[in-house]
Design a protein around this motif. Sequence first.
Motif, short mmCIF file in Angstrom:
data_model
loop_
_atom_site.label_atom_id
_atom_site.label_comp_id
_atom_site.label_asym_id
_atom_site.label_seq_id
_atom_site.Cartn_x
_atom_site.Cartn_y
_atom_site.Cartn_z
N GLN A 13 0.90 -1.31 0.06
CA GLN A 13 -0.17 -0.11 -0.01
C GLN A 13 0.66 1.21 -0.02
O GLN A 13 0.84 2.38 -0.69
CB GLN A 13 -0.99 -0.26 1.18
CG GLN A 13 -1.82 1.19 1.31
CD GLN A 13 -2.69 1.21 2.64
OE1 GLN A 13 -2.19 0.51 3.65
NE2 GLN A 13 -3.59 2.04 2.49
N ASN A 14 1.88 1.31 0.73
CA ASN A 14 2.95 2.38 0.83
C ASN A 14 3.53 2.67 -0.43
O ASN A 14 3.50 3.70 -0.82
CB ASN A 14 3.89 2.30 1.95
CG ASN A 14 3.48 2.28 3.16
OD1 ASN A 14 2.10 3.06 3.35
ND2 ASN A 14 3.91 1.91 4.32
N TYR A 15 4.25 1.49 -1.01
CA TYR A 15 4.74 1.55 -2.32
C TYR A 15 3.91 2.09 -3.43
O TYR A 15 4.12 3.03 -4.14
CB TYR A 15 5.23 0.26 -2.58
CG TYR A 15 5.97 -0.08 -3.97
CD1 TYR A 15 7.23 0.38 -4.13
CD2 TYR A 15 5.04 -0.48 -5.10
CE1 TYR A 15 7.80 0.38 -5.36
CE2 TYR A 15 5.90 -0.71 -6.26
CZ TYR A 15 7.28 -0.09 -6.38
OH TYR A 15 7.78 -0.01 -7.68
N THR A 16 2.50 1.76 -3.46
CA THR A 16 1.56 2.00 -4.47
C THR A 16 1.19 3.51 -4.39
O THR A 16 1.36 4.09 -5.32
CB THR A 16 0.45 0.96 -4.30
OG1 THR A 16 0.82 -0.25 -4.43
CG2 THR A 16 -0.39 1.27 -5.60
N ALA A 17 1.10 3.93 -3.18
CA ALA A 17 0.73 5.39 -3.11
C ALA A 17 1.82 6.10 -3.26
O ALA A 17 1.76 7.25 -3.91
CB ALA A 17 0.18 5.65 -1.77
N PHE A 18 3.10 5.72 -3.05
CA PHE A 18 4.14 6.39 -3.19
C PHE A 18 4.73 6.59 -4.71
O PHE A 18 4.96 7.63 -5.34
CB PHE A 18 5.53 5.75 -2.61
CG PHE A 18 6.69 6.45 -2.70
CD1 PHE A 18 7.15 7.53 -1.95
CD2 PHE A 18 7.72 5.93 -3.50
CE1 PHE A 18 8.37 8.12 -1.98
CE2 PHE A 18 9.07 6.51 -3.64
CZ PHE A 18 9.41 7.66 -3.15
N LYS A 19 4.44 5.42 -5.22
CA LYS A 19 4.77 5.39 -6.74
C LYS A 19 3.77 6.49 -7.47
O LYS A 19 4.28 7.07 -8.67
CB LYS A 19 4.65 4.04 -7.50
CG LYS A 19 5.38 3.66 -8.65
CD LYS A 19 5.48 2.33 -9.10
CE LYS A 19 4.23 1.91 -9.42
NZ LYS A 19 4.33 0.42 -10.18
N ALA A 20 2.33 6.52 -7.21
CA ALA A 20 1.63 7.36 -7.67
C ALA A 20 1.81 9.07 -7.45
O ALA A 20 1.68 9.83 -8.31
CB ALA A 20 0.02 7.23 -7.06
N ILE A 21 2.46 9.23 -6.35
CA ILE A 21 2.73 10.78 -6.18
C ILE A 21 4.17 11.12 -6.32
O ILE A 21 4.73 12.20 -6.14
CB ILE A 21 2.25 10.99 -4.58
CG1 ILE A 21 3.26 10.44 -3.72
CG2 ILE A 21 0.81 11.21 -4.51
CD1 ILE A 21 2.81 10.85 -2.27
N LEU A 22 4.99 10.01 -6.65
CA LEU A 22 6.64 10.15 -6.79
C LEU A 22 6.75 11.45 -8.08
O LEU A 22 7.67 12.22 -7.54
CB LEU A 22 7.23 9.17 -7.36
CG LEU A 22 8.76 9.00 -7.59
CD1 LEU A 22 9.39 9.43 -6.39
CD2 LEU A 22 9.20 7.80 -7.94
N PRO A 23 6.07 11.58 -9.15
CA PRO A 23 6.41 12.69 -10.05
C PRO A 23 6.53 13.79 -9.40
O PRO A 23 7.13 15.05 -9.47
CB PRO A 23 5.57 12.46 -11.19
CG PRO A 23 5.12 10.92 -10.90
CD PRO A 23 5.18 10.58 -9.64
N GLU A 24 5.31 14.17 -8.44
CA GLU A 24 5.22 15.57 -7.80
C GLU A 24 6.05 15.69 -6.94
O GLU A 24 6.66 16.74 -6.46
CB GLU A 24 3.81 15.56 -7.37
CG GLU A 24 2.55 15.74 -8.08
CD GLU A 24 2.94 16.85 -9.08
OE1 GLU A 24 2.92 18.05 -8.12
OE2 GLU A 24 2.76 17.08 -9.89
N LEU A 25 6.42 14.47 -6.04
CA LEU A 25 7.44 14.68 -5.12
C LEU A 25 8.88 14.93 -5.41
O LEU A 25 9.66 15.54 -4.91
CB LEU A 25 7.65 13.02 -4.19
CG LEU A 25 6.31 12.91 -3.28
CD1 LEU A 25 6.58 11.55 -2.67
CD2 LEU A 25 6.30 13.80 -2.32
#
Length: 357
Positions: A13-25
């Motif tokens: 869950q953490n990985y999926t959420a992280f991947k989704a917002i990585l471009p913004e981060l």
Amino acid sequence: MADQHALQTAMHQNYTAFKAILPELMKTHAGMFALMRDGQIVQFFNSDAGAMAYGDESFEDGVFSILEISDQLVEPELPEATPSEASADRPGEVSDRPEPAAPEIIVPRAIVFASQKGGAGKTTLCGHVAVQAELAGAGPVALVDTDPQGSLAEWWNSREAETPLFVKTHFADLGRDLNALGERNIKLVFIDTPPAVTDTIREVVGYADLVVIPTRPSPHDLRAVGATVDIVEDQNKQMIFAVNAATARARITGESAVALSQHGTVAPVTIHQRVDFATSMIDGRTVMEMNPESRSAQEIIGLWEYIATQLAKVERRVPERRVESRPYEGTEQRQVDRGPAFGRRVGARTFGKRVAR
Ligand SMILES: Nc1ncnc2c1ncn2[C@@H]1O[C@H](COP(=O)(O)OP(=O)(O)OP(=O)(O)O)[C@@H](O)[C@H]1O
Ligand SMILES: [Mg+2]
């Protein structure tokens, strides 16, 4: 300690959420480490060690992920699982589990330190009160420096502690930055402003939930305060005066408070002139971190408590305010200052290093 399946689910869950917002981060926090839990970012850190220490202290069950914000995304090592569990949930493979809910975005509350008079104590009080708010558990807190002089940035760069988060920005990007900080779960933002530049102060005050006007108890400062008050009142913002750098037992302190009270609310806590306010900031600390028992520290604690009560009375700003007019797209001059010149970062790659002990 969570069971193996629960761990794997949490980590994914953490990985999926992280991947989704990585471009913004990547636009704002590249090179930092995100501590994640329940698919949401808890906080950012400059080092994996800092994130690990915070995670260990905050989550006794050990269920959290530390993910490096890097363009070289590395799939984390997942804990061992039974074949049936392993088949559906690996990143990149089809899963019939529902996607984690998008994190709720709340625009953080903004406390702006403003005074057109130079040297009144904006930077000193902004940094101190922000740290105190974090210590008091009101965070996560971010500091924003809109002053081109960058005094707050210099202080933060020499700071050992990981918190508060720091953002150096231009006032024109402030609305967008506040939105981005909300996405990162920041609850309170303390904003330092430059002296004298009326337009900048006006813009920044526009984003304030509360304006703190530090004022020295001197005739010059008192005469100058009207200009700042006009800006704040024009925008219908709540404000408080904080009498700063008062000399012990000087009559002018009380007289200043009376004079200021003609314009608005004066904080019942006076900050006195003490050398530890300056010396603590040399190496990125505050008086509370140097000596929590000191009278200076007690004054800052009192000032924060008063600010908190005033903030509680102020209605929340409407989140859409101004922010929609500046789409979040660029990578221009806005960045989280990580102070690389001070060798604070740890080079080791620890992406998805662990979700549990
Ligand atoms: N209570 C205090 N006791 C002792 N020194 C103080 C105190 N408050 C501020 N100072 C010192 O006064 C100087 C000016 O303070 P500070 O930089 O916080 O003011 P400022 O309003 O941010 O200034 P500027 O308008 O230039 O941004 C600094 O050297 C700071 O260390
Ligand atoms: Mg300053």
